[in-house]
Design a protein around this motif. Structure first.
Motif, PDB file in Angstrom:
ATOM      1  N   SER B  92       0.830  -1.206   0.000  1.00 42.21           N
ATOM      2  CA  SER B  92       0.000   0.000   0.000  1.00 42.21           C
ATOM      3  C   SER B  92       0.862   1.253   0.000  1.00 42.21           C
ATOM      4  O   SER B  92       0.430   2.303  -0.470  1.00 42.21           O
ATOM      5  CB  SER B  92      -0.991  -0.002   1.165  1.00 42.21           C
ATOM      6  N   GLY B  93       2.102   1.143   0.492  1.00 46.83           N
ATOM      7  CA  GLY B  93       2.989   2.301   0.503  1.00 46.83           C
ATOM      8  C   GLY B  93       3.430   2.716  -0.890  1.00 46.83           C
ATOM      9  O   GLY B  93       3.562   3.896  -1.187  1.00 46.83           O
ATOM     10  N   THR B  94       3.661   1.730  -1.769  1.00 43.34           N
ATOM     11  CA  THR B  94       4.127   2.034  -3.119  1.00 43.34           C
ATOM     12  C   THR B  94       3.140   2.949  -3.838  1.00 43.34           C
ATOM     13  O   THR B  94       3.523   3.898  -4.511  1.00 43.34           O
ATOM     14  CB  THR B  94       4.305   0.734  -3.927  1.00 43.34           C
ATOM     15  N   SER B  95       1.848   2.682  -3.664  1.00 45.64           N
ATOM     16  CA  SER B  95       0.846   3.494  -4.350  1.00 45.64           C
ATOM     17  C   SER B  95       0.307   4.609  -3.455  1.00 45.64           C
ATOM     18  O   SER B  95      -0.664   5.272  -3.811  1.00 45.64           O
ATOM     19  CB  SER B  95      -0.299   2.595  -4.823  1.00 45.64           C
ATOM     20  N   SER B  96       0.949   4.833  -2.293  1.00 41.55           N
ATOM     21  CA  SER B  96       0.352   5.754  -1.313  1.00 41.55           C
ATOM     22  C   SER B  96       0.214   7.178  -1.857  1.00 41.55           C
ATOM     23  O   SER B  96      -0.807   7.825  -1.623  1.00 41.55           O
ATOM     24  CB  SER B  96       1.170   5.765  -0.024  1.00 41.55           C
ATOM     25  N   ILE B  97       1.230   7.659  -2.568  1.00 40.50           N
ATOM     26  CA  ILE B  97       1.135   9.040  -3.058  1.00 40.50           C
ATOM     27  C   ILE B  97       0.106   9.115  -4.186  1.00 40.50           C
ATOM     28  O   ILE B  97      -0.699  10.037  -4.250  1.00 40.50           O
ATOM     29  CB  ILE B  97       2.509   9.553  -3.528  1.00 40.50           C
ATOM     30  N   VAL B  98       0.110   8.099  -5.060  1.00 40.56           N
ATOM     31  CA  VAL B  98      -0.868   8.071  -6.150  1.00 40.56           C
ATOM     32  C   VAL B  98      -2.287   7.977  -5.576  1.00 40.56           C
ATOM     33  O   VAL B  98      -3.195   8.679  -6.023  1.00 40.56           O
ATOM     34  CB  VAL B  98      -0.586   6.882  -7.095  1.00 40.56           C
ATOM     35  N   ASP B  99      -2.441   7.142  -4.563  1.00 41.73           N
ATOM     36  CA  ASP B  99      -3.770   6.983  -3.954  1.00 41.73           C
ATOM     37  C   ASP B  99      -4.212   8.240  -3.204  1.00 41.73           C
ATOM     38  O   ASP B  99      -5.396   8.398  -2.906  1.00 41.73           O
ATOM     39  CB  ASP B  99      -3.776   5.784  -2.990  1.00 41.73           C
ATOM     40  N   GLY B 100      -3.265   9.094  -2.865  1.00 45.09           N
ATOM     41  CA  GLY B 100      -3.620  10.307  -2.120  1.00 45.09           C
ATOM     42  C   GLY B 100      -3.841  11.497  -3.032  1.00 45.09           C
ATOM     43  O   GLY B 100      -3.699  12.629  -2.609  1.00 45.09           O
ATOM     44  N   ARG B 101      -4.218  11.208  -4.282  1.00 45.65           N
ATOM     45  CA  ARG B 101      -4.297  12.312  -5.250  1.00 45.65           C
ATOM     46  C   ARG B 101      -5.406  13.295  -4.913  1.00 45.65           C
ATOM     47  O   ARG B 101      -5.400  14.396  -5.434  1.00 45.65           O
ATOM     48  CB  ARG B 101      -4.453  11.781  -6.671  1.00 45.65           C
ATOM     49  N   MET B 102      -6.357  12.911  -4.035  1.00 46.17           N
ATOM     50  CA  MET B 102      -7.357  13.907  -3.651  1.00 46.17           C
ATOM     51  C   MET B 102      -6.760  14.941  -2.704  1.00 46.17           C
ATOM     52  O   MET B 102      -7.380  15.961  -2.448  1.00 46.17           O
ATOM     53  CB  MET B 102      -8.595  13.251  -3.029  1.00 46.17           C
ATOM     54  N   TYR B 103      -5.565  14.669  -2.181  1.00 40.79           N
ATOM     55  CA  TYR B 103      -4.919  15.652  -1.314  1.00 40.79           C
ATOM     56  C   TYR B 103      -3.742  16.337  -2.000  1.00 40.79           C
ATOM     57  O   TYR B 103      -3.625  17.550  -1.999  1.00 40.79           O
ATOM     58  CB  TYR B 103      -4.385  14.973  -0.047  1.00 40.79           C
ATOM     59  N   VAL B 104      -2.849  15.508  -2.565  1.00 43.17           N
ATOM     60  CA  VAL B 104      -1.580  16.034  -3.075  1.00 43.17           C
ATOM     61  C   VAL B 104      -1.823  16.900  -4.313  1.00 43.17           C
ATOM     62  O   VAL B 104      -2.456  16.464  -5.265  1.00 43.17           O
ATOM     63  CB  VAL B 104      -0.618  14.884  -3.415  1.00 43.17           C
ATOM     64  N   GLY B 105      -1.354  18.126  -4.273  1.00 46.12           N
ATOM     65  CA  GLY B 105      -1.500  19.020  -5.410  1.00 46.12           C
ATOM     66  C   GLY B 105      -2.866  19.688  -5.467  1.00 46.12           C
ATOM     67  O   GLY B 105      -3.112  20.528  -6.313  1.00 46.12           O
ATOM     68  N   LYS B 106      -3.764  19.301  -4.562  1.00 46.42           N
ATOM     69  CA  LYS B 106      -5.094  19.905  -4.576  1.00 46.42           C
ATOM     70  C   LYS B 106      -5.329  20.741  -3.339  1.00 46.42           C
ATOM     71  O   LYS B 106      -6.126  21.642  -3.341  1.00 46.42           O
ATOM     72  CB  LYS B 106      -6.157  18.809  -4.657  1.00 46.42           C
ATOM     73  N   THR B 107      -4.639  20.398  -2.273  1.00 54.59           N
ATOM     74  CA  THR B 107      -4.795  21.169  -1.062  1.00 54.59           C
ATOM     75  C   THR B 107      -3.459  21.130  -0.325  1.00 54.59           C
ATOM     76  O   THR B 107      -2.581  20.353  -0.681  1.00 54.59           O
ATOM     77  CB  THR B 107      -5.951  20.610  -0.208  1.00 54.59           C
ATOM     78  N   VAL B 108      -3.297  21.989   0.667  1.00 53.25           N
ATOM     79  CA  VAL B 108      -2.024  22.028   1.378  1.00 53.25           C
ATOM     80  C   VAL B 108      -1.896  20.742   2.180  1.00 53.25           C
ATOM     81  O   VAL B 108      -2.633  20.538   3.137  1.00 53.25           O
ATOM     82  CB  VAL B 108      -1.966  23.249   2.332  1.00 53.25           C
ATOM     83  N   PHE B 109      -0.991  19.892   1.737  1.00 53.73           N
ATOM     84  CA  PHE B 109      -0.940  18.579   2.373  1.00 53.73           C
ATOM     85  C   PHE B 109       0.487  18.056   2.388  1.00 53.73           C
ATOM     86  O   PHE B 109       1.153  18.040   1.364  1.00 53.73           O
ATOM     87  CB  PHE B 109      -1.833  17.605   1.598  1.00 53.73           C
ATOM     88  N   PRO B 110       0.964  17.632   3.560  1.00 49.30           N
ATOM     89  CA  PRO B 110       2.311  17.070   3.629  1.00 49.30           C
ATOM     90  C   PRO B 110       2.319  15.633   3.085  1.00 49.30           C
ATOM     91  O   PRO B 110       1.980  14.697   3.802  1.00 49.30           O
ATOM     92  CB  PRO B 110       2.632  17.109   5.124  1.00 49.30           C
ATOM     93  N   ALA B 111       2.714  15.486   1.833  1.00 54.61           N
ATOM     94  CA  ALA B 111       2.611  14.181   1.168  1.00 54.61           C
ATOM     95  C   ALA B 111       3.490  13.123   1.837  1.00 54.61           C
ATOM     96  O   ALA B 111       3.224  11.930   1.699  1.00 54.61           O
ATOM     97  CB  ALA B 111       2.987  14.315  -0.302  1.00 54.61           C
ATOM     98  N   GLU B 112       4.512  13.561   2.582  1.00 57.54           N
ATOM     99  CA  GLU B 112       5.379  12.556   3.204  1.00 57.54           C
ATOM    100  C   GLU B 112       4.614  11.707   4.224  1.00 57.54           C
ATOM    101  O   GLU B 112       4.968  10.558   4.475  1.00 57.54           O
ATOM    102  CB  GLU B 112       6.612  13.178   3.851  1.00 57.54           C
ATOM    103  N   LEU B 113       3.539  12.278   4.776  1.00 54.19           N
ATOM    104  CA  LEU B 113       2.752  11.507   5.736  1.00 54.19           C
ATOM    105  C   LEU B 113       2.135  10.282   5.066  1.00 54.19           C
ATOM    106  O   LEU B 113       2.054   9.207   5.656  1.00 54.19           O
ATOM    107  CB  LEU B 113       1.619  12.352   6.338  1.00 54.19           C
TER     108      LEU B 113
END
Lengths: 257, 267
Positions: B92-113
């Protein structure tokens, strides 16, 4: 001269223009091997923008589609990083940009309210107390345990607005929020925004409703092709923007003849 | 607050984690909730998974192939549970940033979390299933002793190693989505290269150093030492893996930070 809460110094932002196949490792490797790999090109979205916004100012951003208005807001929020230049801000920024941004579609509405609030810097405890108020304002009292993906786009937009305006921002960044919801909710949004207008909250708002910008904002920035075409009193900015559009239309008609 | 290009230094990561600790807590609990939402058995799946594997492997390797490890189920379980934590976190970690696309680049969000969350939520699952492992150990009349004090140390090393790997893999996965598939296969292959379903003694002497040089193998064997052999694991080996894990976290985070500004555009 009071300290600026938002300052952009010579900010330029370039975005990568890429092909869809760039996602594909195989194609990427083959394209390099076959020598047809093209270096991705960059397109300037914002160019050399200098901007200072002081505490309590209400600033409208106007301009045609693709002028870089939303990109400017995202750069101020820190969602996008400038390619050159520097952005500095002071205070708690609350953005309300794209529809449904920051919501997890699989989580219930209440969980999303808490998560969103915690993301914006509130504690869980504070957010739990705020849940009923947010639900009431968004008129979603009966939808608390429903996953966000079930909501209509209007409902989701109402929810976003209700949360963003409930967490006491220092700087509120709004993108086209007045076009959401029905007429009844628009009125409600404006009343709530009026409250911010009274207080010392800094507001930066992108809108195509020029009448609203002219009435509600002290100052407006007219963006054209990623550059500041005019920055000054809202009335003047709107008047210049409108006359430019008119001139373009006249020229278009003239060229047809 | 000055927003320039992101600071790639690891101390910056630590400060960010502290600043967003409540968000991290929320995200981990969300991850745990979502996993079992709509499932009847809920958390029982976390126990059922190693239990079913244990049953099948015990039958194949313990009975059919007669691998000759005493109390094979205990041996198997002491390795496979930690392996389960590693694999689930990697997947689940490998796709974690891709899966978080509703946050990353759309709102202020620390993607490292997003990268750290699967490691922590699977760690919670691992800890919750430990009592089950202890019960099996006692059911086979084996003993637990002083080596148990090293358990938190091993877990921290494993968590750091996984986070470090994931910073590389999750960042790359945004640009090359094939990585998700690749990782699946690599993990499957790795499972048989790590002494989980067999004991390290059966590896021929000439090949042993290669297999045991694998940091994952060092960690898995450390768990086996604690729960199966009741002896202290190889501390020098663990120390080396710890150093490797720290290096991975620092370089992985620097890589992530380097590409961070491009993430939003590629999602």
């Amino acid at each position: 001269m009071p300290d600026p809460v938002v300052a952009l110094r010579n900010v330029s932002l370039e975005r990568w223009m890429r092909d869809e196949y760039a996602y594909d490792l195989k194609n990427q490797i083959f394209s390099i091997l076959e020598g047809r790999h093209q270096k991705q090109t960059r397109k300037a979205v914002l160019s050399e923008i200098d901007l200072e916004i002081t505490r309590g100012e209400k600033v409208g951003v106007i301009g045609p589609n693709g002028a870089g208005k939303s990109t400017l807001l995202k750069t101020i929020c820190g969602i996008l990083y400038p390619t050159r230049g520097e952005v500095s801000t002071a205070g708690n920024i609350v953005p309300l940009l794209e529809l449904g941004a920051g919501f997890d579609p699989d989580l219930p509405v209440v969980e999303n309210i808490i998560l969103y609030g915690v993301l914006l810097g509130s504690s869980r405890k504070v957010m739990i107390e705020k849940v009923p108020g947010v639900l009431e304002f968004a008129e979603l009292q009966n939808y608390g345990s429903v996953p966000v993906k079930v909501l209509s786009s209007g409902m989701a937009a109402r929810l976003g607005f209700a949360i963003a305006t409930d967490v006491q921002p220092d700087i509120l960044i709004l993108d086209e929020v007045l076009s959401i919801g029905d007429e009844h909710f628009k009125q409600k949004c404006r009343r709530r925004l009026d409250r911010f207008w009274q207080e010392h909250v800094t507001v930066v708002i992108v809108s195509h409703e020029l009448e609203f910008i002219r009435q509600a904002c002290d100052r407006a920035i007219w963006l054209e092709n990623g550059r500041v075409a005019f920055d000054g009193p809202a009335r003047e900015a709107v008047a210049r923007y409108l006359s430019a559009i008119e001139r373009q239309a006249m020229e278009a008609i003239a060229s047809l003849r | 607050m000055i927003l320039q290009a992101a600071n790639p230094a690891a101390p910056f990561l630590a400060r960010k984690l502290y600043r967003y600790r409540w968000l991290l807590y929320e995200l981990v609990s969300r991850d745990l909730k979502l996993r079992y939402r709509g499932s009847v058995l809920g958390f029982a799946w976390t126990l059922l998974n190693p239990l079913l594997f244990m049953a099948v492997y015990a039958l194949v390797f313990g009975v059919y192939l007669r691998i000759g490890v005493r109390n094979f189920p205990v041996f198997l379980l002491s390795g496979i549970m930690a392996w389960g934590w590693f694999v689930s976190a990697m997947q689940s970690g490998t796709s974690s940033i891709v899966d978080g696309r509703m946050y990353v680049g759309k709102t202020v969000f620390p993607a490292e979390l997003l990268v750290i969350v699967p490691v922590l939520s699977n760690c919670v699952n691992f800890v919750l299933s430990l009592p089950f492992l202890v019960a099996i150990v006692f059911a086979y009349h084996q003993h637990l002793g002083l080596p148990l004090i090293l358990l938190p140390v091993i877990m921290i090393i494993q968590a750091l190693l996984t986070v470090g790997l994931l910073f590389f893999v999750a960042t790359l996965n945004v640009f090359f989505r094939d990585l998700q598939q690749l990782i699946q296969y690599l993990l499957m292959l790795l499972f048989f290269l790590v002494p989980i379903v067999y004991s390290a003694n059966v590896i021929p002497q000439s090949a042993r150093q290669f297999v045991l040089g694998d940091p994952i193998a060092v960690i898995i064997m450390a768990y086996q030492h604690i729960f199966y052999y009741n002896t202290f694991p190889n501390l020098a080996g663990l120390g080396l893996v710890f150093v490797l894990a720290i290096v991975l976290v620092i370089t992985g985070y620097a890589t992530f930070a380097h590409y961070r500004e491009m993430l939003g555009e590629y999602l």
